[in-house]
Write a protein that holds these residues in place. Sequence first.
Motif, PDB file in Angstrom:
ATOM      1  N   ARG A 206       0.839  -1.206   0.000  1.00 40.46           N
ATOM      2  CA  ARG A 206       0.000   0.000   0.000  1.00 40.46           C
ATOM      3  C   ARG A 206       0.865   1.243   0.000  1.00 40.46           C
ATOM      4  O   ARG A 206       0.647   2.191  -0.761  1.00 40.46           O
ATOM      5  CB  ARG A 206      -0.893   0.010   1.236  1.00 40.46           C
ATOM      6  CG  ARG A 206      -2.137  -0.854   1.180  1.00 40.46           C
ATOM      7  CD  ARG A 206      -2.799  -0.837   2.537  1.00 40.46           C
ATOM      8  NE  ARG A 206      -4.012  -1.634   2.596  1.00 40.46           N
ATOM      9  CZ  ARG A 206      -4.508  -2.141   3.713  1.00 40.46           C
ATOM     10  NH1 ARG A 206      -3.885  -1.931   4.868  1.00 40.46           N
ATOM     11  NH2 ARG A 206      -5.620  -2.845   3.689  1.00 40.46           N
ATOM     12  N   SER A 207       1.858   1.246   0.906  1.00 39.47           N
ATOM     13  CA  SER A 207       2.742   2.404   1.031  1.00 39.47           C
ATOM     14  C   SER A 207       3.507   2.674  -0.253  1.00 39.47           C
ATOM     15  O   SER A 207       3.715   3.825  -0.634  1.00 39.47           O
ATOM     16  CB  SER A 207       3.719   2.175   2.192  1.00 39.47           C
ATOM     17  OG  SER A 207       4.610   3.244   2.332  1.00 39.47           O
ATOM     18  N   ALA A 208       3.917   1.578  -0.920  1.00 35.07           N
ATOM     19  CA  ALA A 208       4.700   1.712  -2.155  1.00 35.07           C
ATOM     20  C   ALA A 208       3.827   1.890  -3.392  1.00 35.07           C
ATOM     21  O   ALA A 208       4.338   2.167  -4.479  1.00 35.07           O
ATOM     22  CB  ALA A 208       5.586   0.480  -2.327  1.00 35.07           C
ATOM     23  N   GLY A 209       2.527   1.709  -3.241  1.00 32.33           N
ATOM     24  CA  GLY A 209       1.622   1.834  -4.382  1.00 32.33           C
ATOM     25  C   GLY A 209       1.737   0.707  -5.386  1.00 32.33           C
ATOM     26  O   GLY A 209       1.457   0.891  -6.568  1.00 32.33           O
ATOM     27  N   THR A 210       2.141  -0.470  -4.913  1.00 30.26           N
ATOM     28  CA  THR A 210       2.357  -1.606  -5.825  1.00 30.26           C
ATOM     29  C   THR A 210       1.215  -2.617  -5.817  1.00 30.26           C
ATOM     30  O   THR A 210       1.278  -3.622  -6.530  1.00 30.26           O
ATOM     31  CB  THR A 210       3.666  -2.339  -5.460  1.00 30.26           C
ATOM     32  OG1 THR A 210       3.623  -2.744  -4.087  1.00 30.26           O
ATOM     33  CG2 THR A 210       4.868  -1.439  -5.686  1.00 30.26           C
ATOM     34  N   PHE A 211       0.171  -2.371  -5.025  1.00 28.50           N
ATOM     35  CA  PHE A 211      -0.969  -3.294  -4.984  1.00 28.50           C
ATOM     36  C   PHE A 211      -2.254  -2.487  -4.980  1.00 28.50           C
ATOM     37  O   PHE A 211      -2.509  -1.707  -4.065  1.00 28.50           O
ATOM     38  CB  PHE A 211      -0.887  -4.179  -3.736  1.00 28.50           C
ATOM     39  CG  PHE A 211      -1.949  -5.256  -3.681  1.00 28.50           C
ATOM     40  CD1 PHE A 211      -1.891  -6.350  -4.521  1.00 28.50           C
ATOM     41  CD2 PHE A 211      -3.000  -5.170  -2.767  1.00 28.50           C
ATOM     42  CE1 PHE A 211      -2.854  -7.348  -4.468  1.00 28.50           C
ATOM     43  CE2 PHE A 211      -3.974  -6.155  -2.694  1.00 28.50           C
ATOM     44  CZ  PHE A 211      -3.899  -7.253  -3.560  1.00 28.50           C
ATOM     45  N   ASP A 212      -3.057  -2.676  -6.010  1.00 30.05           N
ATOM     46  CA  ASP A 212      -4.329  -1.973  -6.153  1.00 30.05           C
ATOM     47  C   ASP A 212      -5.428  -2.851  -5.572  1.00 30.05           C
ATOM     48  O   ASP A 212      -5.914  -3.784  -6.210  1.00 30.05           O
ATOM     49  CB  ASP A 212      -4.597  -1.675  -7.627  1.00 30.05           C
ATOM     50  CG  ASP A 212      -5.888  -0.893  -7.851  1.00 30.05           C
ATOM     51  OD1 ASP A 212      -6.602  -0.620  -6.869  1.00 30.05           O
ATOM     52  OD2 ASP A 212      -6.185  -0.573  -9.023  1.00 30.05           O
ATOM     53  N   GLU A 213      -5.819  -2.559  -4.337  1.00 32.44           N
ATOM     54  CA  GLU A 213      -6.805  -3.393  -3.662  1.00 32.44           C
ATOM     55  C   GLU A 213      -8.156  -3.425  -4.373  1.00 32.44           C
ATOM     56  O   GLU A 213      -8.920  -4.382  -4.209  1.00 32.44           O
ATOM     57  CB  GLU A 213      -6.999  -2.924  -2.221  1.00 32.44           C
ATOM     58  CG  GLU A 213      -5.861  -3.276  -1.293  1.00 32.44           C
ATOM     59  CD  GLU A 213      -6.149  -2.856   0.131  1.00 32.44           C
ATOM     60  OE1 GLU A 213      -7.032  -3.481   0.756  1.00 32.44           O
ATOM     61  OE2 GLU A 213      -5.498  -1.907   0.603  1.00 32.44           O
ATOM     62  N   SER A 214      -8.446  -2.419  -5.149  1.00 28.97           N
ATOM     63  CA  SER A 214      -9.745  -2.381  -5.837  1.00 28.97           C
ATOM     64  C   SER A 214      -9.866  -3.490  -6.881  1.00 28.97           C
ATOM     65  O   SER A 214     -10.969  -3.816  -7.312  1.00 28.97           O
ATOM     66  CB  SER A 214      -9.951  -1.019  -6.510  1.00 28.97           C
ATOM     67  OG  SER A 214      -9.048  -0.836  -7.594  1.00 28.97           O
ATOM     68  N   ARG A 215      -8.731  -4.095  -7.266  1.00 37.35           N
ATOM     69  CA  ARG A 215      -8.748  -5.161  -8.276  1.00 37.35           C
ATOM     70  C   ARG A 215      -8.807  -6.549  -7.657  1.00 37.35           C
ATOM     71  O   ARG A 215      -8.906  -7.543  -8.374  1.00 37.35           O
ATOM     72  CB  ARG A 215      -7.491  -5.060  -9.159  1.00 37.35           C
ATOM     73  CG  ARG A 215      -7.407  -3.805 -10.012  1.00 37.35           C
ATOM     74  CD  ARG A 215      -6.077  -3.765 -10.746  1.00 37.35           C
ATOM     75  NE  ARG A 215      -5.830  -5.037 -11.429  1.00 37.35           N
ATOM     76  CZ  ARG A 215      -4.614  -5.539 -11.659  1.00 37.35           C
ATOM     77  NH1 ARG A 215      -3.538  -4.884 -11.238  1.00 37.35           N
ATOM     78  NH2 ARG A 215      -4.477  -6.690 -12.296  1.00 37.35           N
ATOM     79  N   PHE A 216      -8.762  -6.624  -6.317  1.00 39.77           N
ATOM     80  CA  PHE A 216      -8.683  -7.922  -5.642  1.00 39.77           C
ATOM     81  C   PHE A 216      -9.586  -7.934  -4.409  1.00 39.77           C
ATOM     82  O   PHE A 216     -10.087  -6.889  -3.980  1.00 39.77           O
ATOM     83  CB  PHE A 216      -7.237  -8.208  -5.228  1.00 39.77           C
ATOM     84  CG  PHE A 216      -6.260  -8.160  -6.378  1.00 39.77           C
ATOM     85  CD1 PHE A 216      -6.048  -9.288  -7.160  1.00 39.77           C
ATOM     86  CD2 PHE A 216      -5.586  -6.991  -6.684  1.00 39.77           C
ATOM     87  CE1 PHE A 216      -5.171  -9.246  -8.227  1.00 39.77           C
ATOM     88  CE2 PHE A 216      -4.704  -6.941  -7.757  1.00 39.77           C
ATOM     89  CZ  PHE A 216      -4.502  -8.082  -8.530  1.00 39.77           C
ATOM     90  N   ARG A 217      -9.781  -9.111  -3.845  1.00 38.25           N
ATOM     91  CA  ARG A 217     -10.522  -9.212  -2.583  1.00 38.25           C
ATOM     92  C   ARG A 217      -9.967 -10.365  -1.761  1.00 38.25           C
ATOM     93  O   ARG A 217      -9.431 -11.338  -2.291  1.00 38.25           O
ATOM     94  CB  ARG A 217     -12.022  -9.373  -2.810  1.00 38.25           C
ATOM     95  CG  ARG A 217     -12.459 -10.711  -3.318  1.00 38.25           C
ATOM     96  CD  ARG A 217     -13.993 -10.862  -3.273  1.00 38.25           C
ATOM     97  NE  ARG A 217     -14.371 -12.073  -3.974  1.00 38.25           N
ATOM     98  CZ  ARG A 217     -14.563 -12.139  -5.287  1.00 38.25           C
ATOM     99  NH1 ARG A 217     -14.444 -11.060  -6.024  1.00 38.25           N
ATOM    100  NH2 ARG A 217     -14.878 -13.291  -5.859  1.00 38.25           N
ATOM    101  N   GLN A 218     -10.118 -10.225  -0.467  1.00 36.40           N
ATOM    102  CA  GLN A 218      -9.632 -11.229   0.467  1.00 36.40           C
ATOM    103  C   GLN A 218     -10.759 -12.227   0.761  1.00 36.40           C
ATOM    104  O   GLN A 218     -11.873 -11.833   1.084  1.00 36.40           O
ATOM    105  CB  GLN A 218      -9.170 -10.556   1.762  1.00 36.40           C
ATOM    106  CG  GLN A 218      -8.487 -11.487   2.748  1.00 36.40           C
ATOM    107  CD  GLN A 218      -7.820 -10.737   3.881  1.00 36.40           C
ATOM    108  OE1 GLN A 218      -6.620 -10.801   4.090  1.00 36.40           O
ATOM    109  NE2 GLN A 218      -8.615 -10.008   4.641  1.00 36.40           N
ATOM    110  N   VAL A 219     -10.421 -13.517   0.650  1.00 34.61           N
ATOM    111  CA  VAL A 219     -11.443 -14.551   0.873  1.00 34.61           C
ATOM    112  C   VAL A 219     -11.194 -15.346   2.150  1.00 34.61           C
ATOM    113  O   VAL A 219     -12.036 -16.167   2.539  1.00 34.61           O
ATOM    114  CB  VAL A 219     -11.527 -15.517  -0.334  1.00 34.61           C
ATOM    115  CG1 VAL A 219     -11.981 -14.776  -1.576  1.00 34.61           C
ATOM    116  CG2 VAL A 219     -10.189 -16.229  -0.578  1.00 34.61           C
TER     117      VAL A 219
END
Length: 296
Positions: A206-219
Motif C-alpha cells: 500500500r505504502s509503495a503503491g504496488t498493490f491496487d486493492e480495488s482489483r482484488f478481494r480477500q477470501v
Amino acid sequence: MRAFSVVLAATLLLTTACGTTNSASSGGDCPNNGKVRFGVEPYEDPEKLKPAYEVLAKALATKLGCEVELQVVDDYAAEVLAMRNDKLEIAQFGPLGYVFASQKAGAEPMVSFADGSGKLTSYTAGIWVPKDSPVRKIEDLRGKSLALSSVGSASGDALPRYGLKKHTVEDVKLDYAGGHPEAMLSLINGKVDAAEINSQTLATARSAGTFDESRFRQVWKSEPIPNDPITVRGDLDPAFKDKVRKALLELETADVEKVGAFLDVTPPGPLVRVDNDTYKVLFDLATTLGLKEEDV
C-alpha cells in the motif's frame, strides 16, 4: 518441500547481505571474540531490509559495547541451522521459524515489536483473489492454484495450509513463489488463481503503491499472529543474555521504527519483552499440522 539438511552447504555462504557495526569497545564480556552476529531471515527483499536493520544493529552495538555483524540469511532453515552451529548469537525469526529454532537451536525469545502504546503487535495471514474471480470463500479454492510465500513461513505457508485443512479443501495446487512479495506478484501478474498476502506485505505494498486493492478481494484471514521475536542462542552465558535483553529493551523507537515499518507496526513503539508462552499458538499450530524439522 525442501529437506532441512540441504541448506548446510548454503549456510557456508550464509549472508545475502551483511555489514559490521563497530561499538565503542569489543571483547571483554562480548562472546565470539567481541563480535556478536545478528541474523535476520529474508521476509522482504534483503536490499530493502539491510538499511533498516543496520540502524537497529548500530544502536544495539552501542548499548552492548560489542561489535555487531548483521547477516541477512538465505532462508528460514539456514538461519535455524546457523544458530544451531554457533554461527549466530542473536537472530530474529518469524513466529513459526522460532518454534523450530527453539527446539533445534536452543533459541530463547528476548523481545518483539510494540506499537506506540507499548502493546505487542501482531499480523494476519490472508488469501486474496482477483475481484472478478468466482472464488468467494476458501472452500471455492478446490481445483485452483494458490501462491504461497516459502516453506516454513507462518503466514506464507503454515497458516494458509491450516486454513485449507480446517475447511477440508484438499485439491489445491500450491505454488511456492519464494517470498511474500513474490507470491503477491504471482497474483498481480495472473499466474495463479489466488495468493497468500499477509497484512505486513499488504501494508508495505500500500505504502509503495504496488498493490491496487480495488482489483482484488480477500477470501480468508487468519487469527492474529504475534510479531517476530528477536532471540538469543540459549547456550550463551546467562549474564550476556540478560545484557542483550536489557540492551534491546533500552533501544529508542527511532532505532527500531524502520524495521517496524516492514512488520506493519503502526504507530511505531519500542521493543517489548516476550517469552515462550507468547508463541504458544505457533507451537500448537506446528503440532496440529504435524510439522517437522524438514518442513521448514
